[in-house]
Scaffold this motif. Sequence first.
Motif, PDB file in Angstrom:
ATOM      1  N   PRO A 176       0.806  -1.231   0.000  1.00 48.75           N
ATOM      2  CA  PRO A 176       0.000   0.000   0.000  1.00 48.75           C
ATOM      3  C   PRO A 176       0.835   1.274   0.000  1.00 48.75           C
ATOM      4  O   PRO A 176       0.418   2.289  -0.560  1.00 48.75           O
ATOM      5  CB  PRO A 176      -0.835  -0.125   1.279  1.00 48.75           C
ATOM      6  CG  PRO A 176      -0.124  -1.141   2.117  1.00 48.75           C
ATOM      7  CD  PRO A 176       0.540  -2.074   1.171  1.00 48.75           C
ATOM      8  N   ASP A 177       2.007   1.233   0.624  1.00 49.35           N
ATOM      9  CA  ASP A 177       2.885   2.403   0.654  1.00 49.35           C
ATOM     10  C   ASP A 177       4.091   2.103  -0.222  1.00 49.35           C
ATOM     11  O   ASP A 177       5.137   1.634   0.245  1.00 49.35           O
ATOM     12  CB  ASP A 177       3.315   2.704   2.092  1.00 49.35           C
ATOM     13  CG  ASP A 177       4.166   3.975   2.195  1.00 49.35           C
ATOM     14  OD1 ASP A 177       4.359   4.640   1.166  1.00 49.35           O
ATOM     15  OD2 ASP A 177       4.644   4.275   3.305  1.00 49.35           O
ATOM     16  N   ALA A 178       3.943   2.353  -1.512  1.00 40.35           N
ATOM     17  CA  ALA A 178       4.984   2.001  -2.473  1.00 40.35           C
ATOM     18  C   ALA A 178       5.305   3.183  -3.368  1.00 40.35           C
ATOM     19  O   ALA A 178       4.398   3.842  -3.897  1.00 40.35           O
ATOM     20  CB  ALA A 178       4.557   0.801  -3.316  1.00 40.35           C
ATOM     21  N   GLU A 179       6.576   3.448  -3.548  1.00 39.69           N
ATOM     22  CA  GLU A 179       7.083   4.452  -4.466  1.00 39.69           C
ATOM     23  C   GLU A 179       7.797   3.720  -5.598  1.00 39.69           C
ATOM     24  O   GLU A 179       8.664   2.884  -5.341  1.00 39.69           O
ATOM     25  CB  GLU A 179       8.052   5.386  -3.740  1.00 39.69           C
ATOM     26  CG  GLU A 179       8.695   6.448  -4.605  1.00 39.69           C
ATOM     27  CD  GLU A 179       9.680   7.308  -3.825  1.00 39.69           C
ATOM     28  OE1 GLU A 179      10.361   8.138  -4.455  1.00 39.69           O
ATOM     29  OE2 GLU A 179       9.778   7.128  -2.590  1.00 39.69           O
ATOM     30  N   ILE A 180       7.431   4.010  -6.841  1.00 37.05           N
ATOM     31  CA  ILE A 180       7.945   3.271  -7.990  1.00 37.05           C
ATOM     32  C   ILE A 180       9.085   4.052  -8.637  1.00 37.05           C
ATOM     33  O   ILE A 180       8.959   5.242  -8.917  1.00 37.05           O
ATOM     34  CB  ILE A 180       6.838   3.016  -9.028  1.00 37.05           C
ATOM     35  CG1 ILE A 180       5.606   2.376  -8.354  1.00 37.05           C
ATOM     36  CG2 ILE A 180       7.360   2.131 -10.151  1.00 37.05           C
ATOM     37  CD1 ILE A 180       5.896   1.083  -7.629  1.00 37.05           C
ATOM     38  N   LEU A 181      10.182   3.342  -8.884  1.00 40.78           N
ATOM     39  CA  LEU A 181      11.334   3.920  -9.566  1.00 40.78           C
ATOM     40  C   LEU A 181      11.631   3.057 -10.790  1.00 40.78           C
ATOM     41  O   LEU A 181      12.017   1.894 -10.654  1.00 40.78           O
ATOM     42  CB  LEU A 181      12.540   3.956  -8.625  1.00 40.78           C
ATOM     43  CG  LEU A 181      13.878   4.413  -9.222  1.00 40.78           C
ATOM     44  CD1 LEU A 181      13.777   5.850  -9.713  1.00 40.78           C
ATOM     45  CD2 LEU A 181      14.996   4.257  -8.198  1.00 40.78           C
ATOM     46  N   LEU A 182      11.442   3.618 -11.979  1.00 36.73           N
ATOM     47  CA  LEU A 182      11.712   2.883 -13.209  1.00 36.73           C
ATOM     48  C   LEU A 182      13.140   3.166 -13.653  1.00 36.73           C
ATOM     49  O   LEU A 182      13.514   4.320 -13.893  1.00 36.73           O
ATOM     50  CB  LEU A 182      10.726   3.289 -14.308  1.00 36.73           C
ATOM     51  CG  LEU A 182       9.242   3.045 -14.006  1.00 36.73           C
ATOM     52  CD1 LEU A 182       8.390   3.468 -15.205  1.00 36.73           C
ATOM     53  CD2 LEU A 182       8.990   1.594 -13.648  1.00 36.73           C
ATOM     54  N   ALA A 183      13.936   2.112 -13.762  1.00 36.55           N
ATOM     55  CA  ALA A 183      15.343   2.272 -14.139  1.00 36.55           C
ATOM     56  C   ALA A 183      15.868   0.931 -14.632  1.00 36.55           C
ATOM     57  O   ALA A 183      15.407  -0.129 -14.219  1.00 36.55           O
ATOM     58  CB  ALA A 183      16.181   2.767 -12.960  1.00 36.55           C
ATOM     59  N   ARG A 184      16.847   1.011 -15.517  1.00 38.28           N
ATOM     60  CA  ARG A 184      17.501  -0.176 -16.059  1.00 38.28           C
ATOM     61  C   ARG A 184      19.002  -0.072 -15.791  1.00 38.28           C
ATOM     62  O   ARG A 184      19.605   0.977 -16.013  1.00 38.28           O
ATOM     63  CB  ARG A 184      17.246  -0.294 -17.570  1.00 38.28           C
ATOM     64  CG  ARG A 184      17.807  -1.553 -18.215  1.00 38.28           C
ATOM     65  CD  ARG A 184      17.784  -1.455 -19.751  1.00 38.28           C
ATOM     66  NE  ARG A 184      16.441  -1.335 -20.273  1.00 38.28           N
ATOM     67  CZ  ARG A 184      15.697  -2.382 -20.638  1.00 38.28           C
ATOM     68  NH1 ARG A 184      16.168  -3.614 -20.546  1.00 38.28           N
ATOM     69  NH2 ARG A 184      14.478  -2.197 -21.118  1.00 38.28           N
TER      70      ARG A 184
END
Length: 264
Positions: A176-184
């Motif tokens: 429920p408490d999630a921060e998304i970081l998109l990276a490769r």
Amino acid sequence: MSAHASAPHATAPHVLVLGGSTEARRLAAALTARGGLRVTTSLAGRVARPGNVDGEVRIGGFGGAQGLADWLREHHVDAVVDATHPFAAGITAHAARATAATGLELVVLRRPGWRPAPGDRWHPVPSLGAAADALPVLGRRVFLTTGRLGLAAFAHLTGLHFLVRSVEPPEPPMPPDAEILLARGPFTVAGERDLLRGHRVDVLVTKDSGGEATAAKLTAARELGLPVVVVRRPPLPEGVTALPDVAAVLARLDGLERLGPSRP
């Protein structure tokens, strides 16, 4: 050799590479550069931009072990290399059954797993579920680097903040408490150290994927004294062994009658 493997063909020997890893792309490039081979890489299609792959490429599943066996026969495959991600246990199991059914040898390429170094605070666990169980006593701010699949194992954890890094956007359910970081990757130690400090991370969760592209987070966690929950790899199917790098796979393929240096 089996009747399938030794039967005469009018076409070039055909190698199927079950892809999805950096090593799979390197293998396809090396095989294609040799010439005289037909090389097909099969990708599951879970990543929108998988990168350039030499040779032929097919996208999508086979429909289980029987579907893969049918494809091997239909396309006159002479060798199968499973170079999928170390945690793609399902396709590896299907490949083992399909190659057994068609009389082909399965060559498995797996980069070596990571090994703890002095100062590491690793907590090995057998599954994502076990990783979730271990978290509440280890930290409250979690850097979760297990990929976009499998987040459901952590979805029930309240009171923890998750920084979730993945190549593609994850899908629910997720914490429920999630921060998304998109990276490769690849990532650097300095960059990972800054990330851990900037987000006040106090525990890291990772799969034992191995390789250099994402290993920097382990060094950064060691330097900062953070605990690391490491999900162990699933075992290979019975009777299947793995080779550690592209060079070893090429040497093994050279030993097969249809693909060796003396091939017609």
